[in-house]
Design a protein around this motif. Structure first.
Motif, mmCIF file in Angstrom:
data_model
loop_
_atom_site.group_PDB
_atom_site.id
_atom_site.type_symbol
_atom_site.label_atom_id
_atom_site.label_comp_id
_atom_site.label_asym_id
_atom_site.label_seq_id
_atom_site.Cartn_x
_atom_site.Cartn_y
_atom_site.Cartn_z
ATOM 1 N N TRP A 1 21.470 50.142 32.835
ATOM 2 C CA TRP A 1 22.584 51.030 32.452
ATOM 3 C C TRP A 1 22.297 52.469 32.858
ATOM 4 O O TRP A 1 23.143 53.138 33.450
ATOM 5 N N LYS A 2 21.086 52.936 32.584
ATOM 6 C CA LYS A 2 20.736 54.323 32.928
ATOM 7 C C LYS A 2 20.686 54.514 34.443
ATOM 8 O O LYS A 2 21.080 55.571 34.955
ATOM 9 N N ALA A 3 20.205 53.482 35.156
ATOM 10 C CA ALA A 3 20.203 53.578 36.616
ATOM 11 C C ALA A 3 21.623 53.639 37.150
ATOM 12 O O ALA A 3 21.923 54.375 38.096
ATOM 13 N N TRP A 4 22.524 52.864 36.513
ATOM 14 C CA TRP A 4 23.930 52.888 36.929
ATOM 15 C C TRP A 4 24.555 54.253 36.634
ATOM 16 O O TRP A 4 25.303 54.802 37.456
ATOM 17 N N LEU A 5 24.262 54.825 35.475
ATOM 18 C CA LEU A 5 24.769 56.153 35.150
ATOM 19 C C LEU A 5 24.297 57.171 36.181
ATOM 20 O O LEU A 5 25.041 58.073 36.582
ATOM 21 N N GLN A 6 23.070 57.020 36.620
ATOM 22 C CA GLN A 6 22.512 57.957 37.589
ATOM 23 C C GLN A 6 23.199 57.841 38.945
ATOM 24 O O GLN A 6 23.669 58.836 39.496
ATOM 25 N N THR A 7 23.265 56.621 39.489
ATOM 26 C CA THR A 7 23.799 56.453 40.838
ATOM 27 C C THR A 7 25.298 56.641 40.906
ATOM 28 O O THR A 7 25.832 56.958 41.955
ATOM 29 N N SER A 8 26.000 56.445 39.794
ATOM 30 C CA SER A 8 27.450 56.621 39.821
ATOM 31 C C SER A 8 27.873 58.023 39.408
ATOM 32 O O SER A 8 29.056 58.313 39.336
ATOM 33 N N ALA A 9 26.890 58.891 39.151
ATOM 34 C CA ALA A 9 27.163 60.295 38.821
ATOM 35 C C ALA A 9 28.135 60.445 37.670
ATOM 36 O O ALA A 9 29.068 61.231 37.702
ATOM 37 N N LYS A 10 27.923 59.662 36.614
ATOM 38 C CA LYS A 10 28.814 59.704 35.461
ATOM 39 C C LYS A 10 28.596 60.948 34.613
ATOM 40 O O LYS A 10 27.513 61.516 34.567
ATOM 41 N N ALA A 11 29.652 61.359 33.935
ATOM 42 C CA ALA A 11 29.530 62.394 32.917
ATOM 43 C C ALA A 11 28.950 61.751 31.654
ATOM 44 O O ALA A 11 29.036 60.543 31.474
ATOM 45 N N PRO A 12 28.349 62.533 30.768
ATOM 46 C CA PRO A 12 27.781 61.955 29.545
ATOM 47 C C PRO A 12 28.836 61.232 28.717
ATOM 48 O O PRO A 12 29.904 61.794 28.458
ATOM 49 N N PRO A 13 28.597 59.968 28.321
ATOM 50 C CA PRO A 13 29.555 59.281 27.451
ATOM 51 C C PRO A 13 29.648 59.996 26.109
ATOM 52 O O PRO A 13 28.650 60.522 25.602
ATOM 53 N N ARG A 14 30.836 60.018 25.534
ATOM 54 C CA ARG A 14 30.996 60.675 24.230
ATOM 55 C C ARG A 14 30.261 59.896 23.146
ATOM 56 O O ARG A 14 29.707 60.476 22.221
ATOM 57 N N LYS A 15 30.250 58.565 23.267
ATOM 58 C CA LYS A 15 29.572 57.715 22.291
ATOM 59 C C LYS A 15 28.653 56.764 23.058
ATOM 60 O O LYS A 15 29.067 55.692 23.498
ATOM 61 N N CYS A 16 27.403 57.177 23.208
ATOM 62 C CA CYS A 16 26.462 56.445 24.046
ATOM 63 C C CYS A 16 26.236 55.015 23.557
ATOM 64 O O CYS A 16 26.156 54.087 24.361
ATOM 65 N N ASP A 17 26.125 54.826 22.240
ATOM 66 C CA ASP A 17 25.850 53.495 21.711
ATOM 67 C C ASP A 17 26.983 52.526 22.042
ATOM 68 O O ASP A 17 26.739 51.402 22.484
ATOM 69 N N LEU A 18 28.218 52.955 21.837
ATOM 70 C CA LEU A 18 29.360 52.105 22.144
ATOM 71 C C LEU A 18 29.474 51.847 23.643
ATOM 72 O O LEU A 18 29.800 50.732 24.075
ATOM 73 N N ALA A 19 29.188 52.876 24.438
ATOM 74 C CA ALA A 19 29.247 52.731 25.888
ATOM 75 C C ALA A 19 28.203 51.724 26.367
ATOM 76 O O ALA A 19 28.470 50.905 27.259
ATOM 77 N N PHE A 20 27.013 51.760 25.768
ATOM 78 C CA PHE A 20 25.959 50.827 26.167
ATOM 79 C C PHE A 20 26.321 49.384 25.800
ATOM 80 O O PHE A 20 26.124 48.460 26.585
ATOM 81 N N ILE A 21 26.877 49.188 24.614
ATOM 82 C CA ILE A 21 27.272 47.839 24.195
ATOM 83 C C ILE A 21 28.354 47.286 25.126
ATOM 84 O O ILE A 21 28.329 46.109 25.511
ATOM 85 N N ALA A 22 29.298 48.129 25.502
ATOM 86 C CA ALA A 22 30.344 47.709 26.441
ATOM 87 C C ALA A 22 29.735 47.333 27.789
ATOM 88 O O ALA A 22 30.146 46.359 28.425
ATOM 89 N N PHE A 23 28.729 48.104 28.209
ATOM 90 C CA PHE A 23 28.045 47.799 29.461
ATOM 91 C C PHE A 23 27.349 46.439 29.369
ATOM 92 O O PHE A 23 27.369 45.649 30.309
ATOM 93 N N CYS A 24 26.730 46.152 28.213
ATOM 94 C CA CYS A 24 26.056 44.867 28.010
ATOM 95 C C CYS A 24 27.035 43.700 28.144
ATOM 96 O O CYS A 24 26.715 42.673 28.744
ATOM 97 N N ALA A 25 28.219 43.868 27.580
ATOM 98 C CA ALA A 25 29.233 42.817 27.656
ATOM 99 C C ALA A 25 29.640 42.567 29.104
ATOM 100 O O ALA A 25 29.772 41.418 29.545
ATOM 101 N N ARG A 26 29.857 43.637 29.871
ATOM 102 C CA ARG A 26 30.222 43.484 31.285
ATOM 103 C C ARG A 26 29.060 42.885 32.078
ATOM 104 O O ARG A 26 29.254 42.065 32.975
ATOM 105 N N PHE A 27 27.848 43.308 31.739
ATOM 106 C CA PHE A 27 26.644 42.801 32.400
ATOM 107 C C PHE A 27 26.564 41.283 32.234
ATOM 108 O O PHE A 27 26.308 40.537 33.188
ATOM 109 N N TYR A 28 26.783 40.821 31.000
ATOM 110 C CA TYR A 28 26.698 39.382 30.726
ATOM 111 C C TYR A 28 27.842 38.629 31.403
ATOM 112 O O TYR A 28 27.662 37.515 31.907
ATOM 113 N N GLU A 29 28.999 39.245 31.435
ATOM 114 C CA GLU A 29 30.162 38.608 32.063
ATOM 115 C C GLU A 29 29.897 38.349 33.537
ATOM 116 O O GLU A 29 30.311 37.337 34.106
#
Length: 361
Positions: A327-355
């Motif tokens: 997730w952090k590597a993806w945030l880095q390479t995609s030049a994302k802005a800081p998520p407002r709610k990091c915990d929720l953003a990470f959980i959403a990333f996990c769901a997409r990752f598993y999908e």
């Protein structure tokens, strides 16, 4: 197999002689996002194929494009007004950038995007004269009229799907025949919107909109997708010609590659053309890596212990700490802005990752 008019050269092969390689920078730019519809929508269907959806010609292209591979096929059908062009794609890039900005801020998003016409023209480094506003309406017609159809074969069954790039568009303009557009509202298709929600996006260099020729934009897109942040990517001229969607004969395509190689003006990547081997190499200039260097805020993210438990539920069988590193590597390479709610953003990333990757066992 491609169903189209043979040997119809791209306009960009013969234009802009003696002019600077990049257009003037008319307006300041910020981060851009692009959703590669072919990759995002069809990657699980015909993953070994590349589909140039957009015309590289400035003249209306009304022939049907058809690509086939191992029993699967895809057709791109234009309207009578012509296939959507790579310049029309600017509207989608703008819409996607607006949606991605909202997602990064944790805001609600919708398939309907309200566009300030002037903001769009500024964003895409265009002029703001009357003809530029009129061109937006024509571009919306071509985007709405372009349809993509495909099949998926599994055993003795076959599934057929058809979708568009946008489902609808409306325009508000000043009263009178010469009245300028005030705003447009675009409804993205379900396919495109789902790809955005899955965050299948890549950042583009701001100079993308300064590239004069359609083929230069397409070559940059291919380099951005296939080379990315790697050191290099190579392919044969014949394969590159197919991926580009160019309708020019190979001989003219090679000539254009020589010109672009000599001018060396493509953002983020340098091109080398090996004439003897008939191969092309794209080499990372490392400008993108500098822009995407690990921001301090990524390194300082600290997730709650409950978040890791939720991550295990969202991605059963996977180590949440491994996914956190992804997730952090993806945030880095995609030049994302800081998520407002990091915990929720990470959980959403996990769901997409598993999908996408499924059970690790």
């Amino acid at each position: 197999m491609v169903t189209e008019t043979p040997n119809q050269p791209d306009d960009d092969l013969f234009s802009d002689r003696g002019i600077g390689h990049l257009l003037p920078e008319r307006h300041p730019q910020q981060d851009l996002f692009i959703c590669d519809v072919a990759d995002a929508v069809l990657k699980d269907l015909v993953q070994h194929m590349e589909h140039p959806f957009y015309s590289l010609s400035k003249k209306p292209e009304t022939s049907i494009r058809r690509y086939e591979h191992n029993g699967n096929w895809i057709e791109i059908t234009p309207s009578v007004k012509g296939l959507a062009t790579i310049y029309d794609k600017d509207i989608l890039i703008y819409c996607i950038s607006q949606i991605m900005a909202k997602l990064n801020r944790g805001e609600a998003v919708s398939q309907r995007v309200r566009i300030s016409s002037r903001d769009l023209l500024v964003f895409t480094n265009r002029g703001t004269a009357g003809k530029d506003y009129a061109a937006l309406a024509e571009a919306l017609d071509r985007l709405a009229g372009t349809r993509i159809s495909t099949n998926v074969r599994a055993g003795d069954e076959e599934e057929y799907s058809t979708f568009g790039l946008i489902d609808a568009a409306s325009i508000r303009r000043k009263h009178g025949l010469d009245g300028r557009l005030l705003w447009c509202e675009v409804k993205l298709s379900d396919w495109v919107f789902q790809a955005i929600r899955a965050q299948d996006v890549l950042t583009l260099h701001p100079d993308y909109f300064r590239l004069r020729k359609p083929i230069e934009r397409r070559l940059y897109e291919l380099a951005r997708k296939h080379c990315g942040v790697q050191a290099e990517w190579r392919c044969s001229v014949e394969i590159l010609h197919k991926k580009s969607g160019s309708k020019s004969p190979l001989k003219q395509f090679r000539y254009l590659l020589k010109e672009i190689t000599a001018s060396d003006h493509l953002p983020d990547y340098r091109i080398e053309f090996d004439e003897e081997a008939d191969k092309v190499g794209f080499f990372n200039r490392n400008t993108m890596q500098q822009l995407a260097a690990m921001p301090r805020w990524i390194d300082e993210i600290r997730l709650e212990s409950e978040t890791y438990e939720a991550a295990r539920e969202a991605a059963p069988g996977w180590d949440p700490y491994f996914i956190e590193a992804e997730w952090k590597a993806w945030l880095q390479t995609s030049a994302k802005a800081p998520p407002r709610k990091c915990d929720l953003a990470f959980i959403a990333f996990c769901a997409r990752f598993y999908e996408r990757r499924g059970d690790p066992n």
